[in-house]
Design a protein around this motif. Structure first.
Motif, PDB file in Angstrom:
ATOM      1  N   GLU A 104      -7.828  -3.465   1.658  1.00 20.44           N
ATOM      2  CA  GLU A 104      -8.591  -4.706   1.405  1.00 20.44           C
ATOM      3  C   GLU A 104      -8.375  -5.207  -0.025  1.00 20.44           C
ATOM      4  N   GLN A 105      -8.353  -4.265  -0.985  1.00 12.39           N
ATOM      5  CA  GLN A 105      -8.123  -4.686  -2.385  1.00 12.39           C
ATOM      6  C   GLN A 105      -6.760  -5.366  -2.516  1.00 12.39           C
ATOM      7  N   ILE A 106      -5.775  -4.760  -1.885  1.00 10.57           N
ATOM      8  CA  ILE A 106      -4.411  -5.306  -1.986  1.00 10.57           C
ATOM      9  C   ILE A 106      -4.328  -6.662  -1.305  1.00 10.57           C
ATOM     10  N   HIS A 108      -3.595   4.663  -5.837  1.00  9.35           N
ATOM     11  CA  HIS A 108      -4.351   4.530  -4.595  1.00  9.35           C
ATOM     12  C   HIS A 108      -5.320   3.359  -4.647  1.00  9.35           C
ATOM     13  N   LEU A 109      -4.939   2.296  -3.977  1.00 10.44           N
ATOM     14  CA  LEU A 109      -5.830   1.140  -3.830  1.00 10.44           C
ATOM     15  C   LEU A 109      -6.114   0.993  -2.341  1.00 10.44           C
ATOM     16  N   LEU A 138       0.841  -1.201   0.000  1.00 10.89           N
ATOM     17  CA  LEU A 138       0.000   0.000   0.000  1.00 10.89           C
ATOM     18  C   LEU A 138       0.878   1.254   0.000  1.00 10.89           C
ATOM     19  N   GLU A 139       1.890   1.238   0.870  1.00  5.53           N
ATOM     20  CA  GLU A 139       2.782   2.395   0.977  1.00  5.53           C
ATOM     21  C   GLU A 139       3.556   2.595  -0.323  1.00  5.53           C
TER      22      GLU A 139
END
Ligand code: DC
Length: 221
Positions: A163-165, A159-160, A150-151
């Motif tokens: 939860e998606q990741i 920008h995801l 995410l980072e």
């Protein structure tokens, strides 16, 4: 000398392997990039992914060249193109196919022959280089890996949601672990390191320390 670094997606093994190779003045081989490049070739050739024979044919005909971080597919630099989500989503069709794994493993052994190399993937220590002098299996909990991803994406302006990741990562873990041949697993003689509470600098220092100890031992033998 061969240093094999395996582990699940998002464990940070790519950047550790790359930096370790730089510090040690070894070559670096990203075996995921080879799987990605062959997958890209089959996408471009519009092969039906269920047509195993056609996949194997394309895989055996492509010309892959590799130089550090650059990968050439039939002479074209595809280092960026192989990272697209379309490629990531389709890799399993090729990575699950034993004949394609056999060809790519043979190619990896040819690349490594006579070199000092850090090689990174899923099956390096357990299958491709069982004789490697140093084997590491870097892992981290799914949540920590997803948080790191995410980072990383944020820093690239993408920008995801967490939860998606995590969902995509769990799917890849399952595919990587349940592959009939070349599944993700630590070799019996690999050192397994959970990096949850470590910074990348600490992981790198730890890997380098282990490798240097083995190098010293080899010199005194
Ligand atoms: O490391 P990566 O995310 O670039 O790898 C992409 C995919 O390639 C991975 O999900 C499974 C496959 N792969 C493999 O099957 N064996 C390897 N040695 C390296 C990658």
């Amino acid at each position: 000398m061969i240093v094999a670094i395996d582990g699940p997606a998002g464990a940070g093994k790519s950047s550790i392997a790359r930096q370790a190779a730089q510090e040690l003045k070894f070559d670096f081989l990203d075996t995921g990039a080879l799987y990605r490049a062959v997958t890209l070739a089959t996408i471009r050739a519009q092969i039906d992914f269920e047509d195993t024979q056609a996949l194997v044919k394309v895989a055996s005909e492509v010309e892959l060249e590799w130089d550090g971080d650059i990968i050439l597919l039939n002479g074209e630099d595809v280092s960026g193109a192989i990272r697209s989500p379309t490629v990531t989503d389709a890799i399993r069709f090729l990575a699950d196919e034993p004949e394609i794994r056999r060809q790519l493993s043979a190619q990896q052994r040819r690349i490594a022959e006579g070199r000092d190399i850090v090689t990174e993937g899923r099956d390096q220590g357990a299958e491709v280089f069982p004789e490697a002098e140093c084997k590491f299996f870097l892992t981290a909990s799914p949540e920590v890996r997803a948080e790191r991803r995410l980072e990383q994406l944020k820093s690239e302006g993408r920008h995801l949601s967490f939860e998606q990741i995590l969902t995509a990562q769990n799917k890849r873990d399952l595919e990587d672990e349940s592959r009939p041949v070349g599944r993700l697993r630590a070799a019996e003689d690999a050192i397994v390191l959970n990096t949850d509470d470590m910074t990348p600098e600490e992981v790198l220092a730890w890997v380098l320390k282990q490798v240097r100890e083995v190098m010293e031992k080899r010199q005194t033998q």
